[in-house]
Scaffold this active site. Structure first.
Site, mmCIF file in Angstrom:
data_model
loop_
_atom_site.group_PDB
_atom_site.id
_atom_site.type_symbol
_atom_site.label_atom_id
_atom_site.label_comp_id
_atom_site.label_asym_id
_atom_site.label_seq_id
_atom_site.Cartn_x
_atom_site.Cartn_y
_atom_site.Cartn_z
ATOM 1 N N GLY A 174 0.856 -1.180 0.000
ATOM 2 C CA GLY A 174 0.000 0.000 0.000
ATOM 3 C C GLY A 174 0.895 1.234 0.000
ATOM 4 O O GLY A 174 2.107 1.134 -0.254
ATOM 5 N N ASP A 175 0.295 2.393 0.325
ATOM 6 C CA ASP A 175 1.077 3.634 0.312
ATOM 7 C C ASP A 175 2.141 3.678 1.409
ATOM 8 O O ASP A 175 3.123 4.398 1.308
ATOM 9 C CB ASP A 175 0.130 4.825 0.493
ATOM 10 C CG ASP A 175 -0.790 4.990 -0.700
ATOM 11 O OD1 ASP A 175 -0.319 4.855 -1.840
ATOM 12 O OD2 ASP A 175 -1.992 5.252 -0.495
ATOM 13 N N GLY A 176 1.915 2.893 2.491
ATOM 14 C CA GLY A 176 2.787 2.983 3.666
ATOM 15 C C GLY A 176 4.258 2.715 3.365
ATOM 16 O O GLY A 176 5.136 3.407 3.900
ATOM 17 N N GLY A 205 -2.039 -2.978 -1.284
ATOM 18 C CA GLY A 205 -2.345 -2.687 0.123
ATOM 19 C C GLY A 205 -3.807 -2.310 0.282
ATOM 20 O O GLY A 205 -4.602 -2.464 -0.656
ATOM 21 N N ASP A 266 -10.185 7.120 9.505
ATOM 22 C CA ASP A 266 -9.051 6.347 8.981
ATOM 23 C C ASP A 266 -8.405 5.493 10.079
ATOM 24 O O ASP A 266 -8.162 4.297 9.895
ATOM 25 C CB ASP A 266 -8.028 7.334 8.392
ATOM 26 C CG ASP A 266 -7.049 6.663 7.455
ATOM 27 O OD1 ASP A 266 -7.345 5.543 7.008
ATOM 28 O OD2 ASP A 266 -5.980 7.254 7.186
ATOM 29 N N ASP A 437 -0.296 10.400 5.929
ATOM 30 C CA ASP A 437 -0.095 9.285 4.993
ATOM 31 C C ASP A 437 -0.550 7.950 5.595
ATOM 32 O O ASP A 437 0.081 6.914 5.389
ATOM 33 C CB ASP A 437 1.374 9.200 4.567
ATOM 34 C CG ASP A 437 1.789 10.391 3.712
ATOM 35 O OD1 ASP A 437 0.916 11.223 3.397
ATOM 36 O OD2 ASP A 437 2.971 10.484 3.357
ATOM 37 N N GLY A 438 -1.633 7.973 6.362
ATOM 38 C CA GLY A 438 -2.197 6.729 6.903
ATOM 39 C C GLY A 438 -1.581 6.278 8.210
ATOM 40 O O GLY A 438 -2.025 5.294 8.796
HETATM 41 N N1 LIG Z 1 6.224 -7.571 8.149
HETATM 42 C C1 LIG Z 1 5.522 -6.568 8.657
HETATM 43 N N2 LIG Z 1 4.841 -6.697 9.809
HETATM 44 C C2 LIG Z 1 4.128 -5.691 10.332
HETATM 45 N N3 LIG Z 1 4.012 -4.473 9.758
HETATM 46 C C3 LIG Z 1 4.647 -4.273 8.606
HETATM 47 C C4 LIG Z 1 5.429 -5.309 7.996
HETATM 48 N N4 LIG Z 1 5.938 -4.822 6.852
HETATM 49 C C5 LIG Z 1 5.510 -3.546 6.767
HETATM 50 N N5 LIG Z 1 4.743 -3.205 7.810
HETATM 51 C C6 LIG Z 1 4.049 -1.936 8.081
HETATM 52 O O1 LIG Z 1 2.769 -1.948 7.445
HETATM 53 C C7 LIG Z 1 2.407 -0.610 7.114
HETATM 54 C C8 LIG Z 1 1.343 -0.604 6.048
HETATM 55 O O2 LIG Z 1 1.880 -1.109 4.892
HETATM 56 P P1 LIG Z 1 1.201 -0.957 3.462
HETATM 57 O O3 LIG Z 1 1.066 0.447 3.120
HETATM 58 O O4 LIG Z 1 1.947 -1.843 2.539
HETATM 59 O O5 LIG Z 1 -0.219 -1.626 3.661
HETATM 60 P P2 LIG Z 1 -1.683 -1.098 3.680
HETATM 61 O O6 LIG Z 1 -2.511 -2.303 3.543
HETATM 62 O O7 LIG Z 1 -1.981 -0.016 2.704
HETATM 63 O O8 LIG Z 1 -1.794 -0.505 5.096
HETATM 64 P P3 LIG Z 1 -2.693 -0.968 6.253
HETATM 65 O O9 LIG Z 1 -2.799 -2.457 6.165
HETATM 66 O O10 LIG Z 1 -1.966 -0.458 7.476
HETATM 67 O O11 LIG Z 1 -3.987 -0.267 6.011
HETATM 68 C C9 LIG Z 1 3.719 0.023 6.720
HETATM 69 O O12 LIG Z 1 3.738 1.384 7.022
HETATM 70 C C10 LIG Z 1 4.770 -0.755 7.502
HETATM 71 O O13 LIG Z 1 5.278 0.020 8.563
#
Ligand SMILES: Nc1ncnc2c1ncn2[C@@H]1O[C@H](COP(=O)(O)OP(=O)(O)OP(=O)(O)O)[C@@H](O)[C@H]1O
Length: 477
Positions: A174-176, A205, A266, A437-438
């Site tokens: 995702g954006d994270g 994401g 959010d 940014d979430g």
């Molecule tokens: N292996 C991991 N375990 C836990 N958290 C992780 C891992 N890898 C990344 N993250 C965290 O997950 C957050 C969200 O990641 P990403 O943007 O890819 O997913 P998203 O689905 O859009 O977000 P969310 O699930 O939080 O709504 C990232 O900011 C990161 O800090």
């Protein structure tokens, strides 16, 4: 026909296709033509391989595409076209000339791929294997794959990555993860060159606002396939980066900052994660019926044409405070521009404050329809008061961006911004959440999970935009 194509052949020869000898021509404009097909190397061809006496052209064509050079706009499909030159000399020549045309396009050859296996519906690994990898392989792009193992892992990786070994960093997430990469690059000592590394994002994401914004800007649907094609083709565009600062603390944002209703929905809707994407809509209705308003104040430097929003303000103290915090740091500290025009303010209470760098906040949220990737401004959406029924109507218009035309909404562009968040108007002991940014940037007293530590305090924040600081892979029309 491609208007750049002079039609002049750079190589024309007889080859065998499906057991029949036919003429094959490569033109100076990069078209490969034989009697029943014409491929644009730039648009259609990903790469090629030589297997024995045959050359296999790996291409994408639009499903149902016509015979010659004109597609009908169907979904793109991978397709291999094979031809066999009639001599070894001819094979060598085709190999050289095709490679020369591909090399001239400046496409990435080596990518660093960050994949968050836990993002969204935990489908990033499958998306990579099904949609991304086959296309990268067709394009002969080498890649190093790194799964993220924990929160902020992507930031750490970006902070220490040997950038000279890669032509881009790809986030299958995702954006994270993209935001973490931007923050990691800007915290490097070599940040000014590091942040020029082209970044790509494959939607995998829950919130895929950047991928949606990039693909929608050229009328393409937000799919991993389309996003990968854009990266392979190697076109890039600049992207504004906003620096959110509080004292010596910095967060670099490329998507949005929210306080009030949008932030509450959010972040607090996380408790309904088991509902999937319906959680936001479900919780939004709950929040609207028990609507909160927050005391506080915003101050901003309005973009040209938006100077009449809010009240006039003198901001000498703010400027001095901000500049005194920009000292003795090896990493990027935010843009140093003249803030003399920083002179408007709006007092609360507010229902919602929303700043956006790109148009889409998620695949179904057109938060800021006029936002541009590199105009040097953030789009500011302010809501002070609104009946619950109007709010419901307004929220249901979010997927089309219609909310910004509501009489209850102020929609303007700002160059710099100060947020002074206060408590809820119904309870002075309860404060809110600031979402950047979430991620939760700050939580106030009595807010959801207020015992958890955050990067910043629920207090005054400065936000300034650096025009076109970052670079992202982007599709072209
Ligand atoms: N292996 C991991 N375990 C836990 N958290 C992780 C891992 N890898 C990344 N993250 C965290 O997950 C957050 C969200 O990641 P990403 O943007 O890819 O997913 P998203 O689905 O859009 O977000 P969310 O699930 O939080 O709504 C990232 O900011 C990161 O800090």
């Amino acid at each position: 026909m491609d208007p750049k194509d002079t039609g002049a052949p750079v190589l024309s020869d007889r080859v065998q296709i499906n057991g029949i000898v036919v003429p094959l021509t490569l033109t100076a404009g990069g078209q490969l033509r034989w009697p029943d097909r014409c491929l644009s190397i730039e648009k259609d061809v990903l790469g090629f391989v030589v297997e024995g006496s045959r050359i296999k052209i790996k291409a994408v064509i639009e499903s149902g595409a016509g015979i010659c050079c004109a597609g009908d706009g169907g979904a793109p499909l991978r397709k291999t076209f094979t031809f066999e030159p009639l001599s070894e000399d001819s094979l060598r020549l085709w190999n050289q000339r095709l490679q020369a045309v591909l090399d001239s396009l400046g496409r990435p050859k080596k990518l660093f791929v960050l994949l968050n296996p836990y993002g969204g519906k935990r489908s990033a690994s499958k998306i990579f294997l099904d949609d991304v990898k086959p296309l990268l392989d067709d394009a002969n792009i080498h890649y190093t794959l790194q799964e993220t193992k924990y929160r902020l892992h992507a930031k750490e990786v970006a902070h220490s990555l040997d950038l000279l070994s890669y032509d881009g960093v790809l986030c299958v997430s995702g954006d994270g993860i993209l935001v973490e990469v931007v923050n990691g690059l800007l915290e490097r000592e070599d940040w000014s060159s590091a942040i020029k590394m082209p970044l790509g994002v494959i939607p995998a994401g829950t919130s895929n606002g950047m991928a949606k914004s990039l693909l929608d800007s050229v009328g393409e649907s937000c799919t991993a396939f389309n996003a990968t094609l854009a990266i392979i083709r190697g076109h890039t565009r600049s992207l504004d980066v906003a620096t959110v600062s509080q004292g010596q603390k910095r967060f670099f944002s490329v998507l949005m900052l929210a306080w009030g209703l949008v932030a509450d929905i959010d972040i607090e809707s996380e408790k309904y994660r088991w509902m999937g994407s319906a959680r936001m809509d479900f919780y939004a209705i709950q929040r609207i019926f028990c609507l909160r308003r927050y005391h506080g104040c915003i101050k901003f430097l309005a973009a040209p044409g938006y100077e009449n929003f809010g009240e006039p303000l003198e901001l000498e103290g703010e400027i001095n405070e901000l500049n005194s915090n920009r000292v003795q740091q090896n990493c990027y500290c935010g843009p140093a521009f003249d803030m003399k025009g920083f002179n408007r303010k709006i007092e609360g209470p507010f229902v919602s404050i929303w700043l956006h760098n790109v148009p889409w906040g998620g695949e179904n949220v057109l938060a800021a329809p006029d936002a541009k990737f590199a105009d040097g401004y953030l789009d500011l959406v302010v809501m002070k008061d609104c009946s619950k029924l109007s709010l419901l109507a307004l929220m249901s218009d979010l997927n089309k961006g219609g909310h910004v035309r509501s009489p209850h909404v102020l929609y303007l562009k700002v160059k710099a911004f100060v947020l002074e968040p206060g408590p809820r108007s119904d309870d002075p002991n309860k404060e809110g959440i600031i979402d950047a940014d979430g991620e939760v940037l700050a939580r106030g007293r009595g807010a959801y999970k207020s015992e958890q530590r955050t990067l910043m305090a629920y207090d005054k924040l400065h936000i300034e935009v650096d025009q076109g600081l970052a670079t992202v892979f982007s599709p072209v029309c």
